[in-house]
Design a protein around this motif. Sequence first.
Motif, PDB file in Angstrom:
ATOM      1  N   ILE A 188      -7.537  -2.235   3.404  1.00 14.33           N
ATOM      2  CA  ILE A 188      -7.333  -3.539   4.065  1.00 14.33           C
ATOM      3  C   ILE A 188      -6.055  -3.530   5.162  1.00 14.33           C
ATOM      4  O   ILE A 188      -6.514  -4.295   6.334  1.00 14.33           O
ATOM      5  N   PHE A 189      -4.758  -2.893   5.285  1.00 19.89           N
ATOM      6  CA  PHE A 189      -4.599  -3.162   6.381  1.00 19.89           C
ATOM      7  C   PHE A 189      -5.035  -2.260   7.730  1.00 19.89           C
ATOM      8  O   PHE A 189      -5.108  -2.840   8.391  1.00 19.89           O
ATOM      9  N   GLY A 216       0.611  -1.178   0.357  1.00 21.24           N
ATOM     10  CA  GLY A 216       0.523  -0.009   0.027  1.00 21.24           C
ATOM     11  C   GLY A 216       1.236   1.243  -0.051  1.00 21.24           C
ATOM     12  O   GLY A 216       0.965   2.199  -1.361  1.00 21.24           O
ATOM     13  N   LEU A 217       1.612   1.615   0.942  1.00 16.84           N
ATOM     14  CA  LEU A 217       2.786   3.329   0.667  1.00 16.84           C
ATOM     15  C   LEU A 217       3.727   2.381   0.077  1.00 16.84           C
ATOM     16  O   LEU A 217       3.685   3.678  -0.799  1.00 16.84           O
ATOM     17  N   ALA A 218       4.207   1.074  -1.125  1.00 19.25           N
ATOM     18  CA  ALA A 218       4.816   2.053  -2.325  1.00 19.25           C
ATOM     19  C   ALA A 218       3.192   2.009  -3.042  1.00 19.25           C
ATOM     20  O   ALA A 218       4.539   3.061  -4.078  1.00 19.25           O
ATOM     21  N   SER A 219       3.010   1.718  -3.147  1.00 21.57           N
ATOM     22  CA  SER A 219       1.758   1.659  -4.527  1.00 21.57           C
ATOM     23  C   SER A 219       1.706   3.279  -4.101  1.00 21.57           C
ATOM     24  O   SER A 219       1.388   4.122  -5.482  1.00 21.57           O
ATOM     25  N   LEU A 220       1.363   3.574  -3.058  1.00 17.68           N
ATOM     26  CA  LEU A 220       0.959   5.811  -2.568  1.00 17.68           C
ATOM     27  C   LEU A 220       1.660   6.232  -3.399  1.00 17.68           C
ATOM     28  O   LEU A 220       1.788   7.077  -3.845  1.00 17.68           O
ATOM     29  N   LEU A 221       3.148   6.050  -2.783  1.00 15.86           N
ATOM     30  CA  LEU A 221       4.148   6.668  -3.056  1.00 15.86           C
ATOM     31  C   LEU A 221       4.419   6.869  -4.227  1.00 15.86           C
ATOM     32  O   LEU A 221       4.333   8.313  -4.574  1.00 15.86           O
ATOM     33  N   TYR A 222       4.018   5.924  -5.153  1.00 16.94           N
ATOM     34  CA  TYR A 222       5.057   5.607  -7.051  1.00 16.94           C
ATOM     35  C   TYR A 222       4.050   6.713  -7.263  1.00 16.94           C
ATOM     36  O   TYR A 222       3.928   7.315  -8.311  1.00 16.94           O
TER      37      TYR A 222
END
Length: 535
Positions: free
Chosen positions: A261-262, A227-233
């Motif tokens: 979900i997290f 989630g964080l990697a996708s959002l930051l990208y």
Amino acid sequence: MSTQDSSMDASAVHTAPEKPAEEKSTGYGLAMLAVIIAVFMAILDMSIVNVAIPKMMSVFGVNQSEIEWVVTAYALVSGALVPVTGYLGDRFGYKRIFLLAMIIFTIGSGLCGIAWSNSSMIIFRIIQAAGGGALMPISMAMIFRMFPAEKRGMAMGLFGIAVMFAPATGPTLSGYIVEYLDWRLIFTINVPIGILDFFLAMAVLKEFKSPVASKFDLWGFLTSSIGLASLLYGVGKVTEKGWTDHEVIAFIAIGLVCLLIFVAIELTIDYPLLDLSLLKNGTYTLSLVISSISTLIMMGVLFLLPVFLQTLSGLSAVQTGLILLPQAVMSGIMMPIAGALFDKFGARLLAIIGLLLTGVALYLTSALDITTAFSTLIFWLVFRAMGMGLMMMPIQTVGMNTIPMNKMGQGTALSNTVRQISSSFGIAWLGLLYSDRRTFHIADLSDQLNMFSTNIATQFSQLQNQYMSMGQSATQASSSALAYLNGQVQLQATVMGLDDVFIITAVLSFIAAVLSLFLRNTKVSGAPKQHVMGE
């Protein structure tokens, strides 16, 4: 905790009062030095690479989209790993994880220095980020465990020197190395420093960890990382492609779904990766909101000012860095001062004054144009840095002081996760805002350039005559005059777009100052009355 560590702590508490105090002070100082060096290097490597991008494109023979992954990979991996640092520190010990992260970061830096292709550089940057991403939250948790509540302000002030100074000095240092030395030095310089810091940390840091459940929250880790990697990208691509681009929408949607979900997982299991119940703490949550606004302001301005200095003023990377350097020095000066004042007066007053100073400085900077003297711009930036340095760490510290000691790792992990997101969002949002305002001003100024305007018609005629006197035909002179006027429109619109951003960030700063009125100068939660390094 080993028997040896316990006996050391006991002797620090029970021996004669003067000598232990001196030894303890020396131990604190060396411990802070080890932590500051590590965090400074980790944060610096997020920004120092930017200036070297054109050089690496030439060396590796790749285009802009391919080389961007050298920067993007580091940001994504370091951001995605933050949530798990609290668990790792509690489970295996903060000193042990700190040393492991230092080893990984140093090895990754050395490998980056010998990278032979763009693909190898990306892989080595991922290794580097795996260590660098853990250093910030782990170091914060260690500081809050090492220092008693009445000394944390000064400790966080010193820690803040690395947090504020590193991104501000990155362009200067990188520009100098790329222009006058070997660009690979921006990576390899970390190796000897990292080795020395590893042995220093191993000698002076004490081990501590909290009892945690042995079961690892695997699904929480996977959903938060993805989630964080996708959002930051996705957010990182906004300035290039806009909010409506399909790739941006897809990655932001994936990131948000995974993070939702997290959250659902963390709220329903017994041993979550991140304890989201910490957000029920009003002071902690308010400090996160205010520090997020402050981070957005800081990173957005650092990102946009080089646009003016390099694109419009025609300065080199080194010259741009030298103009930005005084504000970094002021931040470094203000951080320990703010820490000492926090220990005496608390965070509320410092936050209000600092944010007001920042807002006023940003409002003054909104008068920027191409005729502004560099000395005036430097004064505005130093004025802003004074305000930022006064309030950044006190705001964060007052929230962390309300976290129980057994959840300190969770608190720092959550705090740094929010900081990563707000930093990326700040750059993306302000960059897009600048682009939109620039487009608006181009359209507005173009509407004013019509032949029915006496002033414009006169200026056009004068320009046409000048070009004809230089040997151009009437048709050529007419085209040249129009091109010149169009260039002036573009230039003026760019400056006006930047000024609009400064106005909006000034308003955000004043809003954050109002929110700071509700901060409470609370004492540390769940802390014993007396602390020593190591427990």
